[in-house]
Design an enzyme around this catalytic site. Structure first.
Site, PDB file in Angstrom:
ATOM      1  N   GLU A   1      -8.244  -6.794   5.207  1.00  0.00           N
ATOM      2  CA  GLU A   1      -7.317  -7.667   4.430  1.00  0.00           C
ATOM      3  C   GLU A   1      -6.578  -8.592   5.175  1.00  0.00           C
ATOM      4  O   GLU A   1      -5.976  -9.718   4.902  1.00  0.00           O
ATOM      5  CB  GLU A   1      -6.164  -6.608   3.671  1.00  0.00           C
ATOM      6  CG  GLU A   1      -5.349  -5.956   4.622  1.00  0.00           C
ATOM      7  CD  GLU A   1      -4.286  -5.019   3.559  1.00  0.00           C
ATOM      8  OE1 GLU A   1      -4.321  -4.905   2.444  1.00  0.00           O
ATOM      9  OE2 GLU A   1      -3.562  -4.571   4.317  1.00  0.00           O
TER      10      GLU A   1
ATOM     11  N   HIS B   1     -13.198  -8.531  -2.912  1.00  0.00           N
ATOM     12  CA  HIS B   1     -11.691  -8.408  -3.258  1.00  0.00           C
ATOM     13  C   HIS B   1     -11.256  -9.384  -4.441  1.00  0.00           C
ATOM     14  O   HIS B   1     -11.945  -9.414  -5.213  1.00  0.00           O
ATOM     15  CB  HIS B   1     -11.209  -8.844  -1.739  1.00  0.00           C
ATOM     16  CG  HIS B   1     -11.131  -7.786  -0.949  1.00  0.00           C
ATOM     17  ND1 HIS B   1     -10.711  -7.969   0.481  1.00  0.00           N
ATOM     18  CD2 HIS B   1     -11.554  -6.325  -0.865  1.00  0.00           C
ATOM     19  CE1 HIS B   1     -10.544  -6.700   1.078  1.00  0.00           C
ATOM     20  NE2 HIS B   1     -11.052  -5.906   0.157  1.00  0.00           N
TER      21      HIS B   1
ATOM     22  N   SER C   1       0.787  -1.165   0.017  1.00  0.00           N
ATOM     23  CA  SER C   1      -0.001  -0.033  -0.107  1.00  0.00           C
ATOM     24  C   SER C   1       0.906   1.184   0.035  1.00  0.00           C
ATOM     25  O   SER C   1       0.498   2.275  -0.662  1.00  0.00           O
ATOM     26  CB  SER C   1      -1.085   0.036   1.283  1.00  0.00           C
ATOM     27  OG  SER C   1      -1.935  -0.966   0.977  1.00  0.00           O
TER      28      SER C   1
HETATM   29  O1  LIG Z   1      -5.510   1.389  -0.122  1.00  0.00           O
HETATM   30  C1  LIG Z   1      -5.029   0.204   0.154  1.00  0.00           C
HETATM   31  O2  LIG Z   1      -3.804   0.319  -0.122  1.00  0.00           O
HETATM   32  C2  LIG Z   1      -5.863  -0.914   0.232  1.00  0.00           C
HETATM   33  C3  LIG Z   1      -7.076  -0.726   0.795  1.00  0.00           C
HETATM   34  C4  LIG Z   1      -7.885  -1.995   1.278  1.00  0.00           C
HETATM   35  O3  LIG Z   1      -8.876  -2.106   0.122  1.00  0.00           O
HETATM   36  P1  LIG Z   1     -10.391  -2.124   0.636  1.00  0.00           P
HETATM   37  O4  LIG Z   1     -10.795  -0.677   1.204  1.00  0.00           O
HETATM   38  O5  LIG Z   1     -10.896  -2.296  -0.865  1.00  0.00           O
HETATM   39  O6  LIG Z   1     -10.700  -3.241   1.393  1.00  0.00           O
HETATM   40  C5  LIG Z   1      -7.257  -3.060   1.369  1.00  0.00           C
HETATM   41  O7  LIG Z   1      -7.990  -4.216   1.779  1.00  0.00           O
HETATM   42  C6  LIG Z   1      -6.281  -3.455   0.287  1.00  0.00           C
HETATM   43  O8  LIG Z   1      -5.597  -4.566   0.475  1.00  0.00           O
HETATM   44  C7  LIG Z   1      -5.169  -2.165   0.283  1.00  0.00           C
HETATM   45  C1  LIG Z   2      -7.542  -6.765  -0.747  1.00  0.00           C
HETATM   46  C2  LIG Z   2      -6.406  -6.764  -1.245  1.00  0.00           C
HETATM   47  O1  LIG Z   2      -5.564  -6.273  -2.022  1.00  0.00           O
HETATM   48  P1  LIG Z   2      -5.865  -5.179  -3.495  1.00  0.00           P
HETATM   49  O2  LIG Z   2      -5.053  -4.052  -2.925  1.00  0.00           O
HETATM   50  O3  LIG Z   2      -5.917  -5.694  -4.615  1.00  0.00           O
HETATM   51  O4  LIG Z   2      -7.376  -4.767  -2.961  1.00  0.00           O
HETATM   52  C3  LIG Z   2      -5.406  -7.672  -0.398  1.00  0.00           C
HETATM   53  O5  LIG Z   2      -4.185  -7.423  -0.719  1.00  0.00           O
HETATM   54  O6  LIG Z   2      -5.778  -8.252   0.504  1.00  0.00           O
END
Ligand SMILES: O=C(O)C1=C[C@@H](OP(=O)(O)O)[C@@H](O)[C@H](O)C1
Ligand SMILES: C=C(OP(=O)(O)O)C(=O)O
Length: 423
Positions: free
Chosen positions: A310, A337, A26
């Protein structure tokens, strides 16, 4: 091509290991976007190298950004954003939600597509929001990938209302590019609660670190127009990817340390400290990192995981091995997801003889003795990680397509074997 099955190794003794982790997906992908939009050169120090981050780098390069490898870092030289270009988002939520607002700033056409499953992940609200902010997007009326962004070199920006209950990334994507919109952006969320508050805090914090003026309220965010500074981004270890390693301490009654665990962070993985403590682990944080010790058995978990969705697949695996039932709620959005994670976890845990059931917004898991079998992974890296946790205690788990971990942790099976090797 899917890789052949992986026999998840059984732990024959309590683990006793220190596991250094690569950088946060992220943070790496936010740092790349903010660097590409900056007024001067920047650097992403020790980025995560994985499918999701390599796809982000490739997408930004395709739009005219210079991104070169330099001693394990990425040196970024912003360029004039332009099409024509084609962008592959793979299955990366961060690429499919963060890249289109950048593409809208380019001059020329940018076509965006991804894996078959990417076409099913929620995109409609950000397409509609970008149009309201002045971007031209041709999606054939689907409200999903694939689509073409017809950029004119600028985006008007301004006020917009979005339903981001499907994914926090729908808001993060708008905010990250907003300093470059003529009027910035004034986003308000309307709908059921937005998940993943920590990831939104990460977006706000990193924007501010790059010099943007951001105001954030519970369901509203304002980003003023203005230049972003090119800077050096130090990427923290990916704390969400620590979940399976730390879980091994509970399952085996052993000890796992993750070095360089930040004292303060916006990463949702930091919640593992409280969650694993609630399950009965001893968790200590010091200069050596974060250490989790198991005490033999461990309890199930009753928790609302809305902000840390996650972490669910690995926690669900842990719950299936616990001494008491679990109830994980607040995670209906996991159906959008990498796969429908609630359905996938129920199918695979029950396929091994377990007792898991879907709730309208989560999972109920009652521990039962499990047996070996094929564990399907649905192109979901975290399903492989979940299977590995189960495999510590259940002989004969054959994990389908383990290579899918390359999304965020390409070296996973080697790290797992090394954690289990006697010291
Ligand atoms: O902004 C990000 O880096 C992320 C936000 C989350 O997404 P969601 O809000 O869709 O769950 C998370 O689950 C994902 O793995 C990474
Ligand atoms: C939800 C996930 O990834 P994404 O960034 O593709 O949403 C994850 O890594 O668990």
């Amino acid at each position: 091509m899917p890789s052949p099955h992986w026999s998840a190794p059984v732990a024959h003794a309590p683990v006793d290991a220190t596991v250094p982790l690569p950088g946060s997906k992220s943070m790496t992908n936010r740092a790349l976007v903010l660097s590409a939009l900056a007024a001067g050169p920047g650097r992403v120090v020790q980025p995560l190298r994985s499918r999701d981050t390599d796809l982000m780098a490739a997408a930004l390069r395709a739009l005219g950004t210079g991104i070169t490898e330099d001693g394990g870092d990425w040196a970024v030289v912003p360029g004039e954003l332009r099409g024509p270009a084609s962008v592959d988002t793979g299955l990366a939520g961060t690429v499919m939600r963060f890249l289109p607002p950048v593409a809208a700033l380019a001059s020329g056409e940018v076509s965006v597509d991804g894996d078959p499953r990417a076409r099913e992940r929620p995109m409609g609200p950000i397409i509609t929001a970008l149009r309201a902010l002045g971007a031209a997007i041709d999606d054939g009326g689907r409200g999903a990938l694939p689509f073409t962004v017809r950029g004119t070199g600028s985006v008007n920006g301004g006020e917009v209302v979005i339903d981001a209950s499907g994914s926090s990334q729908l808001v993060s994507g708008l905010l990250l590019a907003a300093p470059r919109f003529e009027k910035g952006v004034d986003v308000r969320h309307a709908g059921p609660p937005v998940p993943s508050a920590a990831h939104l805090a990460m977006t706000v914090e990193m924007l501010r670190e790059a010099g943007a003026a951001v105001e954030a309220e519970e369901n509203a965010w304002r980003v003023a127009p203005g230049p972003l500074q090119g800077r050096e981004w130090a990427i923290e270890p990916d704390l969400s990817n620590s979940a399976q390693f730390l879980s091994a301490a509970l399952v085996t009654g052993g000890r796992v340390t993750v070095p360089d665990w930040p004292a303060e962070t916006t990463q949702p993985g930091d919640a593992l400290r409280g969650l694993l403590t609630a399950m009965g682990a001893e968790v200590t944080h010091g200069p050596g990192g974060l250490t989790v010790r198991g005490r033999g058995g461990f309890a199930g978990l009753t928790a609302d995981l809305h902000e840390v969705g996650e972490l669910t697949p690995v926690l669900a695996a842990l719950c299936a091995l616990a001494d008491s039932p679990s109830r994980l709620t607040g995670i209906a959005h996991l159906r959008g997801h990498e796969t429908d994670r609630l359905a996938a976890l129920v199918a695979e845990i029950n396929g091994l003889g377990g007792d898991a059931a879907e709730l309208p917004d989560g999972l109920e898991i009652r521990p039962r003795p499990l047996r070996g079998g094929v564990f399907h992974t649905y192109d979901d890296h975290r399903m492989v990680m979940a299977a590995a946790v189960l495999g510590l205690a259940v002989p004969g788990i054959e994990v389908e397509n383990p290579g899918t971990v390359g999304k965020t942790l390409p070296d996973f099976t080697r790290q797992w074997a090394s954690m289990l090797a006697p010291a």
